[in-house]
Design a protein around this motif. Structure first.
Motif, PDB file in Angstrom:
ATOM      1  N   HIS A 112       0.826  -1.211   0.000  1.00 37.76           N
ATOM      2  CA  HIS A 112       0.000   0.000   0.000  1.00 37.76           C
ATOM      3  C   HIS A 112       0.857   1.257   0.000  1.00 37.76           C
ATOM      4  O   HIS A 112       0.631   2.171  -0.798  1.00 37.76           O
ATOM      5  N   TYR A 113       1.833   1.332   0.895  1.00 39.86           N
ATOM      6  CA  TYR A 113       2.638   2.535   0.977  1.00 39.86           C
ATOM      7  C   TYR A 113       3.582   2.674  -0.213  1.00 39.86           C
ATOM      8  O   TYR A 113       3.909   3.798  -0.622  1.00 39.86           O
ATOM      9  N   ALA A 114       4.006   1.566  -0.785  1.00 39.35           N
ATOM     10  CA  ALA A 114       4.824   1.640  -1.997  1.00 39.35           C
ATOM     11  C   ALA A 114       4.029   2.291  -3.128  1.00 39.35           C
ATOM     12  O   ALA A 114       4.543   3.138  -3.868  1.00 39.35           O
ATOM     13  N   ILE A 115       2.753   1.911  -3.232  1.00 37.82           N
ATOM     14  CA  ILE A 115       1.901   2.484  -4.273  1.00 37.82           C
ATOM     15  C   ILE A 115       1.545   3.929  -3.954  1.00 37.82           C
ATOM     16  O   ILE A 115       1.714   4.835  -4.783  1.00 37.82           O
ATOM     17  N   SER A 116       1.048   4.169  -2.733  1.00 38.71           N
ATOM     18  CA  SER A 116       0.494   5.477  -2.398  1.00 38.71           C
ATOM     19  C   SER A 116       1.554   6.551  -2.223  1.00 38.71           C
ATOM     20  O   SER A 116       1.308   7.722  -2.532  1.00 38.71           O
ATOM     21  N   SER A 117       2.716   6.179  -1.730  1.00 38.51           N
ATOM     22  CA  SER A 117       3.746   7.188  -1.445  1.00 38.51           C
ATOM     23  C   SER A 117       4.899   7.193  -2.435  1.00 38.51           C
ATOM     24  O   SER A 117       5.533   8.230  -2.629  1.00 38.51           O
ATOM     25  N   ARG A 118       5.152   6.046  -3.062  1.00 33.77           N
ATOM     26  CA  ARG A 118       6.297   5.966  -3.982  1.00 33.77           C
ATOM     27  C   ARG A 118       5.866   5.772  -5.423  1.00 33.77           C
ATOM     28  O   ARG A 118       6.684   5.901  -6.342  1.00 33.77           O
ATOM     29  N   GLY A 119       4.602   5.438  -5.644  1.00 33.69           N
ATOM     30  CA  GLY A 119       4.103   5.255  -7.007  1.00 33.69           C
ATOM     31  C   GLY A 119       4.629   4.007  -7.679  1.00 33.69           C
ATOM     32  O   GLY A 119       4.736   3.963  -8.907  1.00 33.69           O
ATOM     33  N   VAL A 120       4.937   2.974  -6.885  1.00 31.29           N
ATOM     34  CA  VAL A 120       5.500   1.746  -7.451  1.00 31.29           C
ATOM     35  C   VAL A 120       4.764   0.534  -6.897  1.00 31.29           C
ATOM     36  O   VAL A 120       4.176   0.580  -5.815  1.00 31.29           O
ATOM     37  N   THR A 121       4.808  -0.553  -7.661  1.00 36.23           N
ATOM     38  CA  THR A 121       4.331  -1.855  -7.209  1.00 36.23           C
ATOM     39  C   THR A 121       5.556  -2.757  -7.078  1.00 36.23           C
ATOM     40  O   THR A 121       6.653  -2.370  -7.506  1.00 36.23           O
ATOM     41  N   PRO A 122       5.431  -3.951  -6.490  1.00 39.46           N
ATOM     42  CA  PRO A 122       6.611  -4.794  -6.292  1.00 39.46           C
ATOM     43  C   PRO A 122       7.513  -4.979  -7.515  1.00 39.46           C
ATOM     44  O   PRO A 122       8.746  -4.919  -7.371  1.00 39.46           O
ATOM     45  N   PRO A 123       6.968  -5.158  -8.726  1.00 38.74           N
ATOM     46  CA  PRO A 123       7.873  -5.350  -9.869  1.00 38.74           C
ATOM     47  C   PRO A 123       8.731  -4.136 -10.199  1.00 38.74           C
ATOM     48  O   PRO A 123       9.782  -4.271 -10.826  1.00 38.74           O
ATOM     49  N   THR A 124       8.289  -2.948  -9.787  1.00 34.08           N
ATOM     50  CA  THR A 124       9.042  -1.730 -10.095  1.00 34.08           C
ATOM     51  C   THR A 124       9.726  -1.140  -8.865  1.00 34.08           C
ATOM     52  O   THR A 124      10.361  -0.090  -8.960  1.00 34.08           O
ATOM     53  N   MET A 125       9.605  -1.806  -7.733  1.00 36.41           N
ATOM     54  CA  MET A 125      10.253  -1.319  -6.518  1.00 36.41           C
ATOM     55  C   MET A 125      11.764  -1.464  -6.605  1.00 36.41           C
ATOM     56  O   MET A 125      12.289  -2.420  -7.168  1.00 36.41           O
ATOM     57  N   THR A 126      12.449  -0.496  -6.017  1.00 38.47           N
ATOM     58  CA  THR A 126      13.899  -0.558  -5.887  1.00 38.47           C
ATOM     59  C   THR A 126      14.238  -0.674  -4.398  1.00 38.47           C
ATOM     60  O   THR A 126      13.375  -0.525  -3.540  1.00 38.47           O
ATOM     61  N   THR A 127      15.509  -0.904  -4.113  1.00 36.80           N
ATOM     62  CA  THR A 127      15.918  -0.954  -2.713  1.00 36.80           C
ATOM     63  C   THR A 127      15.708   0.399  -2.037  1.00 36.80           C
ATOM     64  O   THR A 127      15.440   0.462  -0.843  1.00 36.80           O
ATOM     65  N   SER A 128      15.805   1.475  -2.801  1.00 36.77           N
ATOM     66  CA  SER A 128      15.531   2.806  -2.233  1.00 36.77           C
ATOM     67  C   SER A 128      14.068   2.926  -1.822  1.00 36.77           C
ATOM     68  O   SER A 128      13.746   3.506  -0.779  1.00 36.77           O
ATOM     69  N   ASP A 129      13.166   2.387  -2.650  1.00 37.47           N
ATOM     70  CA  ASP A 129      11.746   2.386  -2.303  1.00 37.47           C
ATOM     71  C   ASP A 129      11.520   1.574  -1.036  1.00 37.47           C
ATOM     72  O   ASP A 129      10.768   1.985  -0.139  1.00 37.47           O
ATOM     73  N   LEU A 130      12.145   0.419  -0.953  1.00 32.30           N
ATOM     74  CA  LEU A 130      11.995  -0.432   0.219  1.00 32.30           C
ATOM     75  C   LEU A 130      12.468   0.279   1.477  1.00 32.30           C
ATOM     76  O   LEU A 130      11.790   0.271   2.507  1.00 32.30           O
ATOM     77  N   GLU A 131      13.620   0.904   1.391  1.00 31.46           N
ATOM     78  CA  GLU A 131      14.164   1.633   2.539  1.00 31.46           C
ATOM     79  C   GLU A 131      13.216   2.745   2.974  1.00 31.46           C
ATOM     80  O   GLU A 131      12.976   2.942   4.171  1.00 31.46           O
ATOM     81  N   ALA A 132      12.681   3.485   2.018  1.00 30.64           N
ATOM     82  CA  ALA A 132      11.797   4.600   2.351  1.00 30.64           C
ATOM     83  C   ALA A 132      10.515   4.121   3.012  1.00 30.64           C
ATOM     84  O   ALA A 132      10.039   4.720   3.981  1.00 30.64           O
ATOM     85  N   VAL A 133       9.949   3.044   2.484  1.00 33.36           N
ATOM     86  CA  VAL A 133       8.700   2.531   3.035  1.00 33.36           C
ATOM     87  C   VAL A 133       8.916   1.948   4.428  1.00 33.36           C
ATOM     88  O   VAL A 133       8.185   2.271   5.381  1.00 33.36           O
ATOM     89  N   VAL A 134       9.923   1.095   4.567  1.00 31.34           N
ATOM     90  CA  VAL A 134      10.100   0.355   5.818  1.00 31.34           C
ATOM     91  C   VAL A 134      10.677   1.223   6.932  1.00 31.34           C
ATOM     92  O   VAL A 134      10.213   1.169   8.077  1.00 31.34           O
TER      93      VAL A 134
END
Length: 220
Positions: free
Chosen positions: A59-81
């Motif tokens: 949810h937060y990857a989509i709502s805050s980073r504009g990405v879904t798991p296939p387009t997530m990067t480690t930077s996205d993961l760090e920001a969300v978690v």
């Protein structure tokens, strides 16, 4: 076959970048259902732990980073978690380990079923050391957003912050007691109404029920 019934690359934004709520909600629910039925997900539930943290991440990857798991990067993961979870999610002591373990299982599931190439990079970040770091971030009050702080204040005051009635009772008590004290200290009085209650905070109890508060869905 799980991969035949669901397109993990499905867009949850249109060509203009507009959030497609129904698609996004379905995306999260279907992917989480698949994860729950997988050996990786079942290994978590067999420990007596209910799944849901991976849904929070989606949810937060989509709502805050504009990405879904296939387009997530480690930077996205760090920001969300390490940013959004501490800021928005209400947890209990020890949840840092539980979160990292579930997210690790989720990315192993994605690697096995969907062959996502970045899964190994994600797993390299979801270590026991990461669990310790996350636990510290989750317990640090300076990381809490306004909504999380408000809900925690109500819980500490003894209100049931999982129910609309409890939330409204806390708003009324806040206006009657807390706001006047703050106003005296800062030279003004700020009242809250039901519609002005800070939004965007997810509690553990609500995560278990549906993994996302309804008003968060609407506010995207």
């Amino acid at each position: 076959m799980m991969r035949m019934s669901f397109d993990i690359n499905e867009a949850v934004f249109d060509e203009q970048g507009t959030y497609l709520q129904e698609k996004a909600v379905r995306y999260e629910e279907v992917l989480m259902d698949q994860f729950a039925a997988s050996p990786e997900g079942q290994a978590i539930t067999e420990r007596g732990t209910e799944l849901g943290w991976a849904g929070v991440m989606i949810h937060y990857a989509i709502s805050s980073r504009g990405v879904t798991p296939p387009t997530m990067t480690t930077s996205d993961l760090e920001a969300v978690v390490f940013d959004l979870f501490p800021r928005k999610v209400i947890t209990e002591k020890g949840d840092g380990v539980e979160i990292i373990q579930e997210l690790g299982a989720f990315w192993r599931f994605l690697e096995r079923v969907y062959l996502l190439p970045q899964a190994r990079q994600m797993l390299a970040r979801l270590t026991p050391q990461a669990a310790g770091r996350l636990e510290q971030e989750l317990q640090e009050p300076s990381n809490f957003g306004m909504a999380k702080s408000f809900v925690l204040m109500g819980k500490e005051a003894g209100f049931d912050m999982e129910s609309p009635e409890g939330m409204q009772a806390w708003v009324q008590d806040y206006n009657a007691t807390v706001a006047p004290r703050m106003g005296a200290a800062y030279g003004h009085r700020k009242r809250l109404t039901k519609s002005a209650v800070p939004k965007g905070t997810m509690s553990r109890a609500c995560r278990k029920k549906k993994r996302m508060l309804p008003h968060e869905r609407r506010d995207l």
